[in-house]
Design an enzyme around this catalytic site. Structure first.
Site, short mmCIF file in Angstrom:
data_model
loop_
_atom_site.label_atom_id
_atom_site.label_comp_id
_atom_site.label_asym_id
_atom_site.label_seq_id
_atom_site.Cartn_x
_atom_site.Cartn_y
_atom_site.Cartn_z
N HIS A 1 0.91 -1.27 -0.06
CA HIS A 1 -0.26 0.15 0.11
C HIS A 1 0.89 1.21 0.09
O HIS A 1 0.32 2.38 -0.68
CB HIS A 1 -1.06 -0.09 1.18
CG HIS A 1 -2.36 -0.65 0.88
ND1 HIS A 1 -2.84 -1.08 2.03
CD2 HIS A 1 -2.76 -1.25 -0.24
CE1 HIS A 1 -4.00 -1.96 1.71
NE2 HIS A 1 -3.95 -1.91 0.24
N ARG B 1 -11.19 -2.70 -9.82
CA ARG B 1 -10.96 -3.84 -9.09
C ARG B 1 -12.32 -3.58 -8.30
O ARG B 1 -12.68 -2.74 -7.67
CB ARG B 1 -9.89 -3.69 -7.92
CG ARG B 1 -8.51 -3.45 -8.53
CD ARG B 1 -7.44 -3.24 -7.51
NE ARG B 1 -6.22 -3.20 -8.04
CZ ARG B 1 -5.49 -1.81 -8.13
NH1 ARG B 1 -6.14 -0.77 -7.99
NH2 ARG B 1 -4.37 -1.86 -8.62
N GLU C 1 -1.76 -14.19 -14.89
CA GLU C 1 -1.10 -14.02 -13.66
C GLU C 1 -0.34 -15.25 -13.24
O GLU C 1 0.43 -15.36 -12.20
CB GLU C 1 -1.79 -13.64 -12.44
CG GLU C 1 -2.64 -12.12 -12.74
CD GLU C 1 -4.00 -12.54 -11.83
OE1 GLU C 1 -3.97 -11.56 -10.83
OE2 GLU C 1 -5.03 -13.11 -12.19
N ASN D 1 2.38 -8.32 -10.67
CA ASN D 1 2.79 -8.46 -9.36
C ASN D 1 2.75 -10.03 -9.16
O ASN D 1 3.46 -10.89 -8.60
CB ASN D 1 1.81 -7.79 -8.55
CG ASN D 1 2.15 -6.48 -8.75
OD1 ASN D 1 3.15 -5.81 -9.10
ND2 ASN D 1 1.04 -5.77 -8.42
N ASP D 2 1.53 -10.67 -9.42
CA ASP D 2 1.35 -12.25 -8.98
C ASP D 2 2.14 -13.02 -10.13
O ASP D 2 2.50 -13.96 -9.85
CB ASP D 2 -0.18 -12.62 -9.24
CG ASP D 2 -0.91 -12.49 -7.95
OD1 ASP D 2 -0.35 -12.64 -7.00
OD2 ASP D 2 -1.97 -12.09 -8.07
N ARG E 1 5.34 -12.54 -2.54
CA ARG E 1 5.31 -11.13 -2.80
C ARG E 1 5.39 -10.08 -1.20
O ARG E 1 5.31 -9.05 -1.51
CB ARG E 1 4.09 -10.62 -3.43
CG ARG E 1 2.74 -11.09 -3.15
CD ARG E 1 1.83 -10.97 -4.22
NE ARG E 1 1.10 -9.35 -4.24
CZ ARG E 1 0.26 -9.02 -5.07
NH1 ARG E 1 -0.33 -9.99 -5.87
NH2 ARG E 1 -0.11 -7.79 -4.88
N CYS F 1 -1.51 -4.42 -16.39
CA CYS F 1 -2.27 -3.60 -15.43
C CYS F 1 -1.50 -3.66 -14.10
O CYS F 1 -2.08 -3.04 -13.10
CB CYS F 1 -3.68 -3.91 -15.23
SG CYS F 1 -4.09 -5.66 -14.84
#
Length: 557
Positions: free
Chosen positions: A185, A286, A411, A434-435, A445, A482
């Site tokens: 975050h 999302r 992902e 990310n994934d 992660r 994304c």
């Protein structure tokens, strides 16, 4: 003699200034003691957690944008019923209010850390709640950002979202943390604020108060006691960045090749704020925010109203909405998740429909109803698609409800390796870097010690992106990115060179990415992509692209 420390750059730009360290958390409340009024102690604990939740919401409302969503989610954690029951049981067992809150939140954090994935990333949020509540109960100093009498560089072991959200760029020039990764975050909020930031730098623990440093959020470097030539370069970069005119219009390379520039959004308020930013639409909407903190799933009508508000905000533009990305690593109380030995590899994303098909059916129904007659071009995609068969099943279900453009998130390495076959079954693909990095490198992660493996510049990760882009070319289907990688101006050039057709990012990242594309041709982007993939590691890949980039871009990064 100057020294260079290295971490992970999560928000571009370079700044110079003196170090100010974050106020430390209060000491752990002592064990033992006599509790004469358990009921009163329980009430004090309850009130402290409620006050922290109210504080977080007020700070989020003041900050606005993505910060409001992040801090509202953190406030929900302070209000969690299971947490309150845990704290009450500890008080009944003889703990003081402060000790019960301390132990209760530590236990809660261990549970989330064991779940891995998204929830393990929220452990830092829980630590912040614990520190604030304990400070209230013990009369200690509230942790957080000190009052700054001059523009400074903030250094901390970690930085809570509540502190990041309200940093003033006029006073906090940049920040450095020992912990954290590119998907935290804190990293996301740093990009929103436009503050250069480096995370995952253990050596930052040795930075002394008042030391003069340069923070380079583009390169992920901190220069301690920088020489004059380094300071001059930082000043020149800042001047060049300020001189770049605000640009609008579709994303284009210098020779006119289109690369659509989109924004990532969460809650309705977040989307409405992002709609004012010059973009070509939403690349990732999302939907999890609508499901969090509830005892039951939102009704179809409630979903219709929320989705329609976002579609209306982006009338005339594209909106890519992702179906619920939840599962054992993002448990929802109304789902009834089964016990899993490894939640990160379990029933999450689209796989949840195997257990609760009505959740996906209701959501697709709501999306179709909200899309009907709206002014936006609505696309829908599923998370955690692994096989062409899964993509085909999802596409058939969505199309049967009238949704015309249906895609899949990539992902999972298996999906990337069979991208052409997957894209033959649907209309587009969107890569979640990310994934994809987490699964490609078998690296959690949330584990700061492995942050280098999660660096989106890793050549092996770029190979997987290239495989998906090649599948898009072979099938004539668009392929977007994304993940947070899309907001890195240098990496955006590499992605364009690999054949990615759209980039979706935090709204604050758009100007720099648009400028990067406008100063390079497609052939130059392809050369950068080739150099990055041929590098041995992430650092070498990044450096090879910097050497090829236009000085006009490097001057502003």
């Amino acid at each position: 003699m100057h020294e260079v420390l290295r971490g992970i750059g999560v928000s571009p730009g370079a700044v110079a200034g003196p170090v100010v360290r974050l106020a430390p958390p209060p000491p752990d409340p002592p064990e033992g003691g006599v509790v004469e009024d358990p009921g009163g102690e329980a009430a004090r604990a309850e009130a402290a957690l409620a006050d922290v939740a109210a504080f977080l919401r007020a700070r989020g409302a003041a900050a606005g944008g993505a910060a409001a969503d992040v801090l509202d989610a953190q406030a929900m954690m302070a209000e969690d019923i299971e947490l309150h029951e845990r704290v009450a049981a500890l008080v009944a067992g003889g703990r003081t209010a402060a000790r019960a809150v301390h132990e209760g939140l530590l236990g809660y954090a261990e549970v989330l850390r064991g779940l891995g994935g998204y929830l393990a990333e929220r452990v830092a949020d829980l630590d912040d709640i614990r520190s604030r509540a304990v400070a209230l109960l013990t009369g200690g100093r509230m942790p957080g950002v000190p009052v700054l009498d001059q523009p400074s560089v903030l250094v901390a072991r970690d930085l809570a979202p509540a502190d990041t959200a309200t940093l003033c760029p006029d006073r906090v020039l940049g920040f450095v943390t020992e912990l954290g990764g590119p998907t935290s975050h804190t990293a996301i909020l740093a990009k929103q604020l436009g503050i250069p930031a480096v995370v995952g730098c253990p050596a930052a623990a040795g930075l002394r108060e008042g030391a003069h440093v340069v923070v380079d959020g583009t390169a992920g470097e901190i220069t301690v006691d920088p020489p004059r030539d380094v300071l001059d370069r930082v000043a020149a970069r800042s001047a060049s960045r300020a001189a770049v005119p605000d640009s609008t219009g579709p994303g284009r390379t210098a020779d006119g090749a289109p690369v659509a520039l989109l924004v990532n959004v969460g809650a309705v308020a977040d989307a409405q704020a992002a709609a004012a930013v010059p973009s070509e639409g939403v690349g990732l909407f999302r939907t999890e925010v609508l499901y969090l903190g509830r005892g039951s799933a939102p009704s179809v009508q409630e979903q219709v109203e929320a989705y329609r508000a976002v579609f209306d905000a982006f009338a005339g533009r594209k909106v890519v909405i992702r179906t619920l990305d939840a599962g054992a690593d993002k448990p929802l109380p109304f789902v009834g998740h089964a016990e899993e030995a490894n939640p990160a590899l379990g029933v999450r994303g689209l796989r949840l429909a195997r257990r609760r098909p009505e959740l996906l059916a209701d959501q697709l129904t709501a999306i179709a109803q909200a899309a009907s007659g709206c002014g936006a071009d609505v696309w829908v995609m599923a998370p955690m698609v692994s096989t062409p068969a899964e993509a085909e099943q999802f596409a058939d279900q969505a199309r049967s409800l009238g949704l015309a453009t249906v895609g899949a998130m990539v992902e999972v390495p298996a999906a990337a390796m069979r991208a052409a076959q997957l894209l033959e079954r649907c209309d587009f693909a969107s890569i979640g870097t990310n994934d994809l990095a987490q699964y490609a490198f078998a690296a959690d992660r949330t584990e700061s010690a492995l942050a280098d493996l999660l660096d989106v510049w890793q050549p092996a990760l770029l190979d997987l992106v290239a495989a998906v882009a090649d599948g898009g070319r072979r099938t004539g289907r668009p392929v977007g990115v994304c993940g947070e990688a899309a907001g890195d101006p240098l990496l955006a050039l590499v992605l364009a060179g690999l054949g990615v057709t759209s980039l979706s990012m935090a709204p604050a990242c758009l100007p720099a990415v648009r400028h990067a594309l406008a100063t390079h041709t497609v052939d130059e982007c392809r050369g950068m992509a080739k150099a990055a993939r041929e590098a041995d590691d992430a650092a070498a890949a990044r450096e090879s692209v910097r050497r090829l980039a236009s000085p006009r871009l490097l001057d502003v990064l």
